[in-house]
Design a protein around this motif. Structure first.
Motif, PDB file in Angstrom:
ATOM      1  N   HIS A 226     -14.670  12.112   5.875  1.00 51.61           N
ATOM      2  CA  HIS A 226     -15.845  12.345   5.039  1.00 51.61           C
ATOM      3  C   HIS A 226     -15.504  13.293   3.904  1.00 51.61           C
ATOM      4  N   ASP A 227     -15.848  12.884   2.679  1.00 53.92           N
ATOM      5  CA  ASP A 227     -15.676  13.721   1.502  1.00 53.92           C
ATOM      6  C   ASP A 227     -17.021  14.364   1.186  1.00 53.92           C
ATOM      7  N   ARG A 228     -17.113  15.675   1.343  1.00 48.81           N
ATOM      8  CA  ARG A 228     -18.391  16.346   1.149  1.00 48.81           C
ATOM      9  C   ARG A 228     -18.831  16.300  -0.307  1.00 48.81           C
ATOM     10  N   ARG A 229     -17.890  16.429  -1.218  1.00 47.25           N
ATOM     11  CA  ARG A 229     -18.256  16.460  -2.633  1.00 47.25           C
ATOM     12  C   ARG A 229     -18.822  15.125  -3.071  1.00 47.25           C
ATOM     13  N   ARG A 230     -18.224  14.033  -2.639  1.00 48.78           N
ATOM     14  CA  ARG A 230     -18.689  12.703  -3.015  1.00 48.78           C
ATOM     15  C   ARG A 230     -19.696  12.129  -2.028  1.00 48.78           C
ATOM     16  N   THR A 231     -19.915  12.851  -0.931  1.00 53.62           N
ATOM     17  CA  THR A 231     -20.867  12.438   0.117  1.00 53.62           C
ATOM     18  C   THR A 231     -20.616  11.007   0.577  1.00 53.62           C
ATOM     19  N   ARG A 232     -19.388  10.719   0.916  1.00 56.90           N
ATOM     20  CA  ARG A 232     -19.055   9.390   1.424  1.00 56.90           C
ATOM     21  C   ARG A 232     -17.749   9.480   2.215  1.00 56.90           C
ATOM     22  N   TYR A 233     -17.502   8.459   3.030  1.00 55.66           N
ATOM     23  CA  TYR A 233     -16.251   8.375   3.778  1.00 55.66           C
ATOM     24  C   TYR A 233     -15.188   7.708   2.906  1.00 55.66           C
ATOM     25  N   GLU A 234     -13.984   8.266   2.915  1.00 56.10           N
ATOM     26  CA  GLU A 234     -12.899   7.724   2.111  1.00 56.10           C
ATOM     27  C   GLU A 234     -11.696   7.420   2.995  1.00 56.10           C
ATOM     28  N   ARG A 235     -11.010   6.337   2.660  1.00 58.89           N
ATOM     29  CA  ARG A 235      -9.878   5.878   3.455  1.00 58.89           C
ATOM     30  C   ARG A 235      -8.697   6.846   3.321  1.00 58.89           C
ATOM     31  N   GLN A 236      -8.104   7.173   4.446  1.00 56.71           N
ATOM     32  CA  GLN A 236      -6.933   8.055   4.465  1.00 56.71           C
ATOM     33  C   GLN A 236      -5.648   7.295   4.775  1.00 56.71           C
ATOM     34  N   GLY A 237      -5.769   6.194   5.485  1.00 60.56           N
ATOM     35  CA  GLY A 237      -4.604   5.412   5.861  1.00 60.56           C
ATOM     36  C   GLY A 237      -5.001   4.367   6.889  1.00 60.56           C
ATOM     37  N   VAL A 238      -4.019   3.808   7.562  1.00 66.58           N
ATOM     38  CA  VAL A 238      -4.281   2.789   8.586  1.00 66.58           C
ATOM     39  C   VAL A 238      -3.419   3.068   9.804  1.00 66.58           C
ATOM     40  N   LEU A 239      -3.862   2.526  10.935  1.00 68.47           N
ATOM     41  CA  LEU A 239      -3.076   2.517  12.164  1.00 68.47           C
ATOM     42  C   LEU A 239      -2.617   1.083  12.391  1.00 68.47           C
ATOM     43  N   VAL A 240      -1.323   0.902  12.560  1.00 70.98           N
ATOM     44  CA  VAL A 240      -0.763  -0.442  12.723  1.00 70.98           C
ATOM     45  C   VAL A 240       0.252  -0.428  13.859  1.00 70.98           C
ATOM     46  N   GLU A 241       0.655  -1.621  14.277  1.00 72.69           N
ATOM     47  CA  GLU A 241       1.660  -1.735  15.337  1.00 72.69           C
ATOM     48  C   GLU A 241       3.041  -1.343  14.812  1.00 72.69           C
ATOM     49  N   VAL A 242       3.856  -0.782  15.681  1.00 75.73           N
ATOM     50  CA  VAL A 242       5.185  -0.300  15.280  1.00 75.73           C
ATOM     51  C   VAL A 242       6.031  -1.429  14.703  1.00 75.73           C
ATOM     52  N   ALA A 243       6.039  -2.569  15.371  1.00 77.56           N
ATOM     53  CA  ALA A 243       6.852  -3.693  14.901  1.00 77.56           C
ATOM     54  C   ALA A 243       6.352  -4.197  13.553  1.00 77.56           C
ATOM     55  N   ALA A 244       5.045  -4.208  13.365  1.00 82.21           N
ATOM     56  CA  ALA A 244       4.478  -4.666  12.093  1.00 82.21           C
ATOM     57  C   ALA A 244       4.886  -3.746  10.955  1.00 82.21           C
ATOM     58  N   LEU A 245       4.882  -2.451  11.204  1.00 84.01           N
ATOM     59  CA  LEU A 245       5.297  -1.501  10.165  1.00 84.01           C
ATOM     60  C   LEU A 245       6.766  -1.681   9.828  1.00 84.01           C
ATOM     61  N   ALA A 246       7.594  -1.919  10.835  1.00 85.30           N
ATOM     62  CA  ALA A 246       9.029  -2.127  10.597  1.00 85.30           C
ATOM     63  C   ALA A 246       9.259  -3.366   9.736  1.00 85.30           C
ATOM     64  N   ARG A 247       8.543  -4.470  10.034  1.00 88.96           N
ATOM     65  CA  ARG A 247       8.695  -5.689   9.240  1.00 88.96           C
ATOM     66  C   ARG A 247       8.203  -5.462   7.808  1.00 88.96           C
ATOM     67  N   ALA A 248       7.113  -4.724   7.662  1.00 87.80           N
ATOM     68  CA  ALA A 248       6.584  -4.455   6.323  1.00 87.80           C
ATOM     69  C   ALA A 248       7.554  -3.610   5.517  1.00 87.80           C
ATOM     70  N   GLU A 249       8.150  -2.610   6.138  1.00 84.48           N
ATOM     71  CA  GLU A 249       9.121  -1.766   5.435  1.00 84.48           C
ATOM     72  C   GLU A 249      10.344  -2.569   5.004  1.00 84.48           C
ATOM     73  N   ALA A 250      10.801  -3.480   5.864  1.00 87.58           N
ATOM     74  CA  ALA A 250      11.947  -4.322   5.509  1.00 87.58           C
ATOM     75  C   ALA A 250      11.611  -5.231   4.331  1.00 87.58           C
ATOM     76  N   ALA A 251      10.402  -5.816   4.334  1.00 87.27           N
ATOM     77  CA  ALA A 251       9.987  -6.687   3.234  1.00 87.27           C
ATOM     78  C   ALA A 251       9.871  -5.913   1.930  1.00 87.27           C
ATOM     79  N   CYS A 252       9.381  -4.689   2.003  1.00 86.87           N
ATOM     80  CA  CYS A 252       9.243  -3.876   0.791  1.00 86.87           C
ATOM     81  C   CYS A 252      10.601  -3.473   0.234  1.00 86.87           C
ATOM     82  N   ARG A 253      11.558  -3.197   1.116  1.00 84.55           N
ATOM     83  CA  ARG A 253      12.906  -2.876   0.636  1.00 84.55           C
ATOM     84  C   ARG A 253      13.551  -4.075  -0.039  1.00 84.55           C
ATOM     85  N   ALA A 254      13.261  -5.267   0.482  1.00 84.77           N
ATOM     86  CA  ALA A 254      13.895  -6.470  -0.046  1.00 84.77           C
ATOM     87  C   ALA A 254      13.472  -6.778  -1.477  1.00 84.77           C
TER      88      ALA A 254
END
Length: 264
Positions: free
Chosen positions: A85-113
């Motif tokens: 929650h952002d008090r100044r803007r009075t709304r909830y703001e995204r901070q990040g995501v929770l993902v599976e370990v294997a999914a993050l590894a595949r995403a990192e490999a694709a981004c490096r490629a």
């Protein structure tokens, strides 16, 4: 034999789990009683820890890399969005995501490629946005000078540059401002006059309420805008000896007298 029509079925898109990061962790898990919880999931208004919510196997990916986040989400069978929650803007703001370990590894490999190709695309996009910004600022300046022919050229340029900064949230970056709506353009000019040509900031510094300070300087602002609309030159009413200057000076004097009465 009659043929039944084929009905297209829309795919069901599952909503992600929402995980909240409290500003001040105080709550305890309604099931296992662990806490205070740094992250929690609300289930029937009851706080659950990530483990009891079935999210303990997920890893946190902070915001900042759009390509990595998108690919990690797409590769993860289960993912959750983390908000705060952002008090100044009075709304909830995204901070990040929770993902599976294997999914993050595949995403990192694709981004490096394809890191090189994405870097080149970002550079092209940055050049395009810069050119768009220059064009829009020039259009905004021209509209200011059309609506307020008496506004000094350097002042019109400064107002346009200030109001059109990308990502600033200022008037020039609203939908109305982008369309060069007369009301939005006038609001940008009015804001500049309020801060530069009246004692508005000094009133705020002295503790005068924002609404009250705006009411006190409104006559001076109206005088400057009227002068600029008719092609006159109001100068700087807070310091010069023109008619608008007298009005702004009178407003400042009244503000100081009122402040003195309030202190007494």
């Amino acid at each position: 034999m009659a043929v039944e029509p084929v009905v297209a079925v829309e795919p069901v898109v599952a909503e992600p789990v929402v995980v909240v990061e409290p500003l001040r962790p105080r709550a305890r898990c309604a099931r296992c009683r662990t806490g205070p919880l740094r992250r929690l999931v609300l289930e029937s208004s009851a706080p659950l820890c990530p483990a009891c919510a079935g999210l303990a196997h997920l890893v946190y990916l902070p915001r900042g890399d759009a390509a990595l986040t998108r690919r990690a989400r797409e590769a993860s069978a289960l993912w959750a969005v983390v908000v705060r929650h952002d008090r100044r803007r009075t709304r909830y703001e995204r901070q990040g995501v929770l993902v599976e370990v294997a999914a993050l590894a595949r995403a990192e490999a694709a981004c490096r490629a394809d890191a090189g190709a994405r870097a080149r695309r970002r550079a092209r996009d940055a050049e395009r946005r810069a050119a768009e910004d220059v064009r829009f600022t020039a259009e905004l300046e021209a509209e200011i000078r059309r609506l307020f022919p008496g506004c000094p050229a350097d002042r019109a340029a400064g107002i346009a540059a200030h109001a059109s900064v990308r990502g600033s949230g200022r008037v020039g970056r609203t939908a109305a401002g982008g369309a060069l709506d007369e009301g939005a353009v006038t609001a940008a000019v009015r804001a500049s006059v309020r801060h530069r040509d009246t004692p508005y900031d000094a009133l705020l510094a002295d503790g005068v309420a924002r609404r009250q300070a705006r009411a006190r300087v409104a006559p001076a602002i109206a005088a400057v805008l009227a002068s600029w609309r008719t092609g006159g030159d109001a100068g700087h009413p807070a310091v010069d000896g023109g008619g608008a200057g007298h009005r702004a000076g009178r407003a400042a004097g009244q503000a100081r007298a009122a402040d003195g009465r309030e202190r007494r």
